[in-house]
Design an enzyme around this catalytic site. Structure first.
Site, PDB file in Angstrom:
ATOM      1  N   ASN A 212       0.584  -1.186   0.397  1.00 34.49           N
ATOM      2  CA  ASN A 212      -0.191   0.192   0.059  1.00 34.49           C
ATOM      3  C   ASN A 212       1.175   1.314   0.286  1.00 34.49           C
ATOM      4  O   ASN A 212       2.613   1.299   0.213  1.00 34.49           O
ATOM      5  CB  ASN A 212      -1.234  -0.088   1.673  1.00 34.49           C
ATOM      6  CG  ASN A 212      -0.142   0.394   3.082  1.00 34.49           C
ATOM      7  OD1 ASN A 212       0.483   0.922   2.975  1.00 34.49           O
ATOM      8  ND2 ASN A 212      -0.452  -1.169   2.832  1.00 34.49           N
ATOM      9  N   ASP A 281      -3.997  -5.622   5.176  1.00 30.70           N
ATOM     10  CA  ASP A 281      -5.772  -6.998   6.088  1.00 30.70           C
ATOM     11  C   ASP A 281      -5.734  -8.710   5.627  1.00 30.70           C
ATOM     12  O   ASP A 281      -6.056  -9.609   6.322  1.00 30.70           O
ATOM     13  CB  ASP A 281      -7.616  -6.820   6.086  1.00 30.70           C
ATOM     14  CG  ASP A 281      -7.178  -5.148   6.721  1.00 30.70           C
ATOM     15  OD1 ASP A 281      -6.733  -5.463   7.285  1.00 30.70           O
ATOM     16  OD2 ASP A 281      -7.635  -4.312   6.039  1.00 30.70           O
ATOM     17  N   ASP A 310      -4.722  -9.436  12.888  1.00 35.74           N
ATOM     18  CA  ASP A 310      -4.496  -7.864  13.475  1.00 35.74           C
ATOM     19  C   ASP A 310      -3.826  -7.593  14.850  1.00 35.74           C
ATOM     20  O   ASP A 310      -4.163  -7.888  15.834  1.00 35.74           O
ATOM     21  CB  ASP A 310      -6.032  -7.761  14.250  1.00 35.74           C
ATOM     22  CG  ASP A 310      -5.806  -5.948  14.450  1.00 35.74           C
ATOM     23  OD1 ASP A 310      -5.656  -4.982  14.922  1.00 35.74           O
ATOM     24  OD2 ASP A 310      -7.346  -5.425  13.479  1.00 35.74           O
ATOM     25  N   ILE A 311      -2.549  -6.818  14.701  1.00 33.44           N
ATOM     26  CA  ILE A 311      -1.628  -6.904  15.295  1.00 33.44           C
ATOM     27  C   ILE A 311      -1.454  -5.968  16.701  1.00 33.44           C
ATOM     28  O   ILE A 311      -1.894  -6.469  18.564  1.00 33.44           O
ATOM     29  CB  ILE A 311       0.070  -6.042  14.945  1.00 33.44           C
ATOM     30  CG1 ILE A 311      -0.012  -6.800  13.955  1.00 33.44           C
ATOM     31  CG2 ILE A 311       1.454  -6.262  15.656  1.00 33.44           C
ATOM     32  CD1 ILE A 311       1.333  -6.470  12.718  1.00 33.44           C
ATOM     33  N   LYS A 341     -13.624   1.998  15.598  1.00 31.12           N
ATOM     34  CA  LYS A 341     -12.546   1.358  15.398  1.00 31.12           C
ATOM     35  C   LYS A 341     -11.850   0.788  16.671  1.00 31.12           C
ATOM     36  O   LYS A 341     -11.267   0.811  17.498  1.00 31.12           O
ATOM     37  CB  LYS A 341     -11.407   1.895  14.216  1.00 31.12           C
ATOM     38  CG  LYS A 341     -11.351   1.063  14.409  1.00 31.12           C
ATOM     39  CD  LYS A 341      -9.309   1.253  12.961  1.00 31.12           C
ATOM     40  CE  LYS A 341     -10.604   1.030  11.453  1.00 31.12           C
ATOM     41  NZ  LYS A 341     -10.325   1.389  11.122  1.00 31.12           N
TER      42      LYS A 341
HETATM   43  O1  C5P Z   1      -8.785  -2.136  10.917  1.00 36.26           O
HETATM   44  P1  C5P Z   1      -7.089  -0.584  10.452  1.00 36.26           P
HETATM   45  O2  C5P Z   1      -6.490  -1.328   9.133  1.00 36.26           O
HETATM   46  O3  C5P Z   1      -8.207   0.094  10.075  1.00 36.26           O
HETATM   47  O4  C5P Z   1      -6.504  -0.436  11.838  1.00 36.26           O
HETATM   48  C1  C5P Z   1      -5.937   0.600  11.989  1.00 36.26           C
HETATM   49  C2  C5P Z   1      -4.864   0.373  12.718  1.00 36.26           C
HETATM   50  O5  C5P Z   1      -4.391  -0.856  13.074  1.00 36.26           O
HETATM   51  C3  C5P Z   1      -3.761   0.416  12.622  1.00 36.26           C
HETATM   52  O6  C5P Z   1      -3.032   1.267  13.631  1.00 36.26           O
HETATM   53  C4  C5P Z   1      -2.590  -0.452  12.096  1.00 36.26           C
HETATM   54  O7  C5P Z   1      -1.466  -0.513  12.456  1.00 36.26           O
HETATM   55  C5  C5P Z   1      -3.973  -1.707  13.200  1.00 36.26           C
HETATM   56  N1  C5P Z   1      -2.979  -2.707  12.414  1.00 36.26           N
HETATM   57  C6  C5P Z   1      -3.278  -4.222  13.284  1.00 36.26           C
HETATM   58  N2  C5P Z   1      -3.038  -4.703  12.114  1.00 36.26           N
HETATM   59  C7  C5P Z   1      -3.740  -5.308  11.825  1.00 36.26           C
HETATM   60  C8  C5P Z   1      -4.259  -3.925  10.918  1.00 36.26           C
HETATM   61  C9  C5P Z   1      -4.433  -3.221  11.511  1.00 36.26           C
HETATM   62  O8  C5P Z   1      -1.852  -3.250  13.952  1.00 36.26           O
HETATM   63  N3  C5P Z   1      -3.781  -6.293  11.010  1.00 36.26           N
END
Ligand code: C5P
Length: 404
Positions: A212, A281, A310-311, A341
């Site tokens: 991205n 994602d 999701d970290i 969120k």
């Molecule tokens: O769900 P989304 O990607 O919009 O969320 C953004 C936040 O979640 C950011 O802080 C991003 O670093 C974290 N994130 C993550 N692991 C993922 C997706 C998003 O840590 N797989």
């Protein structure tokens, strides 16, 4: 560097003799570009390596090198010069000059004004590796530290004499970073900050992948600001072309899974986690071992995707979770999605990027989402904004996260 981050700061830049004097031309440029005023004072030996004319042109001020300079009406240059300064920086600091400082000697203008100072003193040693290792030098450096003098570096690597080892002066950019850091309030002293930054790269085959447009600028700016605020900082970065901020430990990863693994390994040692990375994602479930060939008449390839971990949410779920901060880049309805969120990821603070996607830009406008409501911050350059966000995070830290 944030624009004008040293505005209002006045530095005496003291140069002693050494080949590293050439680095001080660049250092002077960096300091003045950041808004500092720089008064160069050179020892007699320094003038053998670079001319006062060069240093005058770069600093925009006449250079002083003699105690007997008739330009100072009261002949008190050693007092006047240091009284105006927010700090004295000795760069390069030679073996001899460190020895003089350690013993409080005052036999030329620069050493005299160091003894007469009432402001902080920073020294940036530069010498041959044997001179650095010499027990007398090490004793002097220990004495300087004990006297509250900041010792920046030295660096390790090839030396002008052809030898390799410890003792070379920090590069101009690193010296600048150390000076800029010195002036920041240490609001995160004793804290340990783990960050993710940049995009991730999810391979399709050995040459292609999905990524991205995240540049990593915001995450790197936050890492720099956290370091400047006195924290130990560990930055886990996806593929970006950015220099590691000074004093920050950096670990490079490619995929979301690698980023997850690196975060999970490191996180028990940290009390703050800031997830700035734009983590993919999804990833393809089967990465092709060989390059997918384009063959005439063959149908276009199709991929099956699986979800990445999701970290941020995983860290927030840990039994002894650090203080977690998330980021959100939405293309619309941030006020609704931001708070949703934050609650979904179970983090106390989520920073939402306002307006069109900020990826790659140098400035940003954000809203802070937390249980008590949302707060908009004014648009600012990413480095200045990073400083504000670190202050906002520091204000919200529970005392219990001091010791984990
Ligand atoms: O769900 P989304 O990607 O919009 O969320 C953004 C936040 O979640 C950011 O802080 C991003 O670093 C974290 N994130 C993550 N692991 C993922 C997706 C998003 O840590 N797989």
């Amino acid at each position: 560097m944030a624009t004008a981050e040293l505005a209002g700061k006045h530095l005496v830049l003291g140069m002693s003799g050494g080949i590293a004097c050439y680095k001080i031309a660049e250092l002077t440029r960096l300091l003045t570009k950041a808004g500092a005023t720089v008064q160069v004072v050179m020892t007699e030996a320094a003038t053998q390596f670079i001319t006062p004319v060069t240093m005058q042109a770069l600093s925009g001020r006449p250079v002083y090198s003699s105690q007997w300079d008739g330009r100072v009406p009261n002949n008190m240059a050693h007092i006047d010069l240091s009284r105006e300064a927010d700090a004295i920086v000795i760069a390069p600091a030679s073996t001899d000059f460190l020895a003089k400082l350690a013993h409080g000697m005052a036999d030329d203008l620069l050493s005299t004004l160091c003894v007469a100072r009432d402001c902080p003193l920073l020294v940036v040693p530069a010498m041959n590796r044997q001179m650095w290792q010499n027990p007398a030098t090490q004793r002097n450096v220990a004495q300087l530290r004990a006297d509250g003098i900041e010792v920046l570096g030295p660096d390790s690597g090839p030396q002008a004499c052809g030898e390799v080892g410890d003792g070379r002066m920090l590069e101009a950019a690193a010296t600048y970073e150390a000076i800029a850091s010195f002036f920041q309030p240490k609001i995160l002293a004793g804290r340990r900050v783990l960050l993710t930054a940049g995009p991730t790269f999810e391979p399709l085959d050995p040459v292609r992948g999905i990524t991205n447009r995240s540049s990593g600028k915001m995450g790197f700016a936050l890492a720099r600001a956290a370091q400047q605020a006195g924290a130990d900082v560990h930055l886990i970065a996806g593929p970006v072309a950015l220099e590691t901020p000074w004093g920050v430990i950096r670990e490079d990863v490619q995929t979301a899974q690698q980023m997850y693994d690196a975060v999970m390994r490191a996180v028990p040692d940290y009390d703050i986690f800031i997830g700035v990375a734009a983590v993919a994602d999804w990833r393809v479930d089967q990465v092709s071992e060989h390059k997918i060939k384009k063959t005439a008449g063959r149908i276009v390839p199709a991929f099956n995707f699986v979800e990445n971990p999701d970290i941020l949410a995983s860290v927030a779920k840990l039994p002894h979770a650090p203080f977690c901060v998330g980021f959100a880049a939405e293309s619309g309805d941030l006020d609704v999605h931001g708070e949703q969120k934050r609650v979904r990821k179970n983090v106390p603070l989520l920073i939402g990027n306002l307006g069109p996607l900020t990826f790659g830009l140098d400035d940003n406008e954000v809203v802070l989402f937390e249980a008590g409501g949302a707060t908009k911050l004014p648009r600012a350059g990413k480095q200045a904004l990073a400083g504000t966000l670190i202050a906002e995070i520091a204000r919200r830290l529970p005392d219990t996260s001091l010791i984990r």
